[in-house]
Design an enzyme around this catalytic site. Structure first.
Site, PDB file in Angstrom:
ATOM      1  N   LYS A 190       4.316   2.043  -1.267  1.00  0.00           N
ATOM      2  CA  LYS A 190       3.610   0.760  -1.168  1.00  0.00           C
ATOM      3  C   LYS A 190       2.870   0.701   0.148  1.00  0.00           C
ATOM      4  CE  LYS A 190       6.370  -1.022   2.161  1.00  0.00           C
ATOM      5  NZ  LYS A 190       5.868  -1.351   3.540  1.00  0.00           N
ATOM      6  N   LEU A 209       5.761   3.166   4.344  1.00  0.00           N
ATOM      7  CA  LEU A 209       5.346   3.236   2.939  1.00  0.00           C
ATOM      8  C   LEU A 209       6.481   2.926   1.963  1.00  0.00           C
ATOM      9  CD1 LEU A 209       3.109   6.453   3.143  1.00  0.00           C
ATOM     10  CD2 LEU A 209       2.363   4.057   3.095  1.00  0.00           C
ATOM     11  N   ASP A 249      12.718  -4.164   1.275  1.00  0.00           N
ATOM     12  CA  ASP A 249      11.588  -3.781   0.436  1.00  0.00           C
ATOM     13  C   ASP A 249      11.980  -3.501  -1.007  1.00  0.00           C
ATOM     14  OD1 ASP A 249      10.064  -3.927   2.704  1.00  0.00           O
ATOM     15  OD2 ASP A 249       9.808  -1.756   2.949  1.00  0.00           O
TER      16      ASP A 249
END
Length: 268
Positions: free
Chosen positions: A8, A94, A131
């Site tokens: 992401k 990420l 996350d």
């Protein structure tokens, strides 16, 4: 069973408050990108984790094993071996570790017909990391709190080219947060994200950039270079160190490989 766990990026990231529990409240937009790890689960005599293409340690602190043990504390799961092929850079902002762990939850739910709902999976994922809930549905999400309070937003960047560069710099989450000064956001990302993308560079910021660019000038250089090469918007993702640029075309971007590992749309 096999699942590809994607990365992401963060579009905007505001650190709004330090909480009494030591965590930080934030505001951000999560957006999925096509860089993948591969996660496979196979029957085994004992619970094990095998990792390829990385120097990660396969111990009980690994999020993939923690995901298995979380579900096995609720359901009667047989032992499995988790096979993890890493491709998403580590310490890059990420979300690779979070994506891998969530992939384990999803695989176990499917492989053993646990029938865990999407909302329940998000709640379980939140116990693993901030996350993780995002990767359950893998859609553009506006996130607040510690990143686990999600609201789906209408954002489609499929007509653009998202390019990433990961320099040879590893930034731990603890290091990044130790340098940032929390403050209330002056901008509502839900509104800013609806502006024309050409205006994002003037309005949407990542709070980590101010301190980390000073400590690691190369990261700021990558962002500046992306703008020189025609990026419509460029930013560090998460707490770094990767930088992404949103382009109309990838022509002429090969020079970015001199700054680190380059991910073009053909290999995203």
């Amino acid at each position: 069973m096999l699942k590809f766990a994607n990365a992401k990026i963060n579009i905007g990231l505001h650190i709004t408050e330090k909480r009494s529990d030591g965590y930080h409240n934030l505001e951000t937009v999560f957006y999925p990108v096509k860089i993948y790890d591969a996660v496979e689960i196979t029957p085994s005599q004992e619970v094990a984790l095998q990792i390829w293409n990385s120097d990660l340690i396969a111990d009980d602190n690994n999020l993939c094993l923690r995901a298995y043990r979380l579900l096995s504390s609720i359901y009667d799961l047989p032992p499995v071996t988790i096979h993890l092929l890493k491709n998403i850079p580590i310490g890059a902002g990420l979300g690779g570790g979070s994506s891998d762990a969530t992939a384990v939850l999803l695989l176990l739910n499917e492989q053993f017909s646990l029938n865990i709902s999407t909302e329940e999976l998000k709640q379980l994922a939140a116990k693993l990391g901030a996350d993780c809930p995002f990767f359950v549905e893998n859609k553009a999400m506006y996130a607040v709190g510690i990143g686990t309070d999600l609201e789906e937003i209408a954002l489609d960047l499929s007509s653009y080219q998202i390019v990433l560069v990961k320099p040879d710099i590893h930034i731990s989450t603890a290091e990044a947060y130790s340098q940032v000064l929390p403050k209330p956001s002056e901008l509502d990302l839900r509104q800013a994200i609806n502006l024309p993308i050409q205006e994002w560079k003037y309005t949407i910021k990542n709070d980590f950039e101010f301190s980390l660019f000073e400590k690691y000038p190369l990261i700021g250089d990558i962002k500046n270079k992306m703008y020189e090469l025609g990026a419509i918007y460029a930013s560090m993702s998460g707490s770094g160190s990767s930088v992404y640029g949103i382009f109309d075309t990838t022509d002429g971007l090969e020079d970015l490989k001199h700054y680190g590992q380059l991910f073009l749309p053909t290999n995203l």
